[in-house]
Write an enzyme that holds these catalytic residues in place. Structure first.
Site, mmCIF file in Angstrom:
data_model
loop_
_atom_site.group_PDB
_atom_site.id
_atom_site.type_symbol
_atom_site.label_atom_id
_atom_site.label_comp_id
_atom_site.label_asym_id
_atom_site.label_seq_id
_atom_site.Cartn_x
_atom_site.Cartn_y
_atom_site.Cartn_z
ATOM 1 N N GLY A 88 0.719 -1.112 -0.120
ATOM 2 C CA GLY A 88 -0.180 0.002 0.063
ATOM 3 C C GLY A 88 0.916 1.008 0.213
ATOM 4 O O GLY A 88 0.372 2.156 -0.894
ATOM 5 N N GLU A 132 15.211 -4.478 12.438
ATOM 6 C CA GLU A 132 14.469 -4.331 13.768
ATOM 7 C C GLU A 132 14.331 -2.693 13.783
ATOM 8 O O GLU A 132 15.083 -1.941 13.835
ATOM 9 C CB GLU A 132 15.135 -4.803 14.745
ATOM 10 N N ASP A 149 8.853 6.047 8.114
ATOM 11 C CA ASP A 149 8.206 5.257 9.336
ATOM 12 C C ASP A 149 6.903 6.089 9.585
ATOM 13 O O ASP A 149 6.942 7.340 9.460
ATOM 14 C CB ASP A 149 9.103 5.191 10.582
ATOM 15 N N ASP A 172 -6.647 3.264 7.672
ATOM 16 C CA ASP A 172 -7.518 4.218 6.929
ATOM 17 C C ASP A 172 -8.964 4.072 7.121
ATOM 18 O O ASP A 172 -9.437 5.289 7.068
ATOM 19 C CB ASP A 172 -7.394 3.865 5.295
ATOM 20 N N LYS A 228 -6.445 10.868 -1.171
ATOM 21 C CA LYS A 228 -5.528 10.898 0.203
ATOM 22 C C LYS A 228 -4.157 11.352 -0.139
ATOM 23 O O LYS A 228 -3.848 11.900 0.898
ATOM 24 C CB LYS A 228 -5.628 9.194 0.394
ATOM 25 N N HIS A 265 -0.367 12.517 5.341
ATOM 26 C CA HIS A 265 1.129 12.531 5.819
ATOM 27 C C HIS A 265 2.223 12.067 5.136
ATOM 28 O O HIS A 265 3.233 12.686 4.766
ATOM 29 C CB HIS A 265 1.114 11.654 7.262
#
Ligand code: ITT
Length: 196
Positions: free
Chosen positions: A12, A39, A68, A150, A170, A175
């Site tokens: 996505g 990690e 992130d 979402d 969107k 963001h």
């Protein structure tokens, strides 16, 4: 065309990135690392984005970027935040857990934002950019578009849930859309300086 390696395994996210960074040949880190993910043990979105970008550069040797992102609910002190992907085993279960945690919270206190940090790494240069979008957590999943949280996020900009919005709608306010726009501008500036 310049190659950029995107340090994500999330289809996505990759689809959204490809739309906005259309001037680049975007490759997925999955083509290089055999699916091994670093990690994400940073305390902030920025730290985790840098961990991902550095790992992608280490295995590809090509200019790489990591993002992130996550959802921060004010009534939960910013949770799930950097733990958004690990909040529950599946995206649907994440949504149900979030809705349950906010079950008794009235509308005016259901404010939340999505945040995204993008980090770039090419062995010489590193930088980060961020983007965020405001909204609130709905009382039930609404819409089937997008991914992750979402369907439970009502966007103040779009006046609908991200689960009801098309990808272009969107991207224009999200963001990640905002962080990617800032990222594309930085890359353009770097290209310009390289040519000098
Ligand atoms: P990669 O680490 O491979 O990029 P991921 O899904 O684990 O994929 P993150 O570590 O950035 O990605 O986790 C962010 C989580 O936050 C993601 O799994 C979603 O649950 C949520 N999230 C981030 N951006 C979102 C968006 O635009 N829409 C819905 N949920 C989103």
């Amino acid at each position: 065309m310049d190659i950029l390696v995107a340090a994500t395994h999330n289809k996505g996210k990759l689809a959204e990135m490809k739309k906005i960074l259309s001037g680049f040949e975007l490759r997925s880190v999955g083509d290089y690392d055999g699916g091994v993910e670093p990690e994400e043990n940073g305390a902030t979105f920025e730290e985790n984005a840098l961990i991902k970008a550095r790992a992608a550069y280490a295995c590809s040797g090509l200019p790489s970027f990591g993002d992130d992102s996550g959802l921060c609910a004010d009534a939960l002190g910013g949770a799930p935040g950097v733990y958004s992907a690990r909040f529950a085993p599946t995206p649907h279960e994440c949504n149900l857990k979030l809705l349950a945690a906010l079950a008794d919270v009235p509308d005016e206190k259901r404010t939340a934002h999505f945040a995204c940090c993008i980090a770039y790494c090419d062995g010489d240069t590193e930088f980060t950019v961020t983007g965020r979008c405001e909204g609130r957590i709905l009382h039930a999943e609404t819409g089937t578009e997008g991914f992750g949280y979402d369907p439970v996020f009502y966007s103040d900009d779009l006046k609908m849930s991200f689960g009801e919005a098309g990808m272009d709608e969107k991207n224009a306010v999200s963001h990640r859309g905002r962080a990617l726009a800032a990222f594309a501008a930085k890359l353009a500036e770097m290209r310009k300086n390289d040519r000098k």
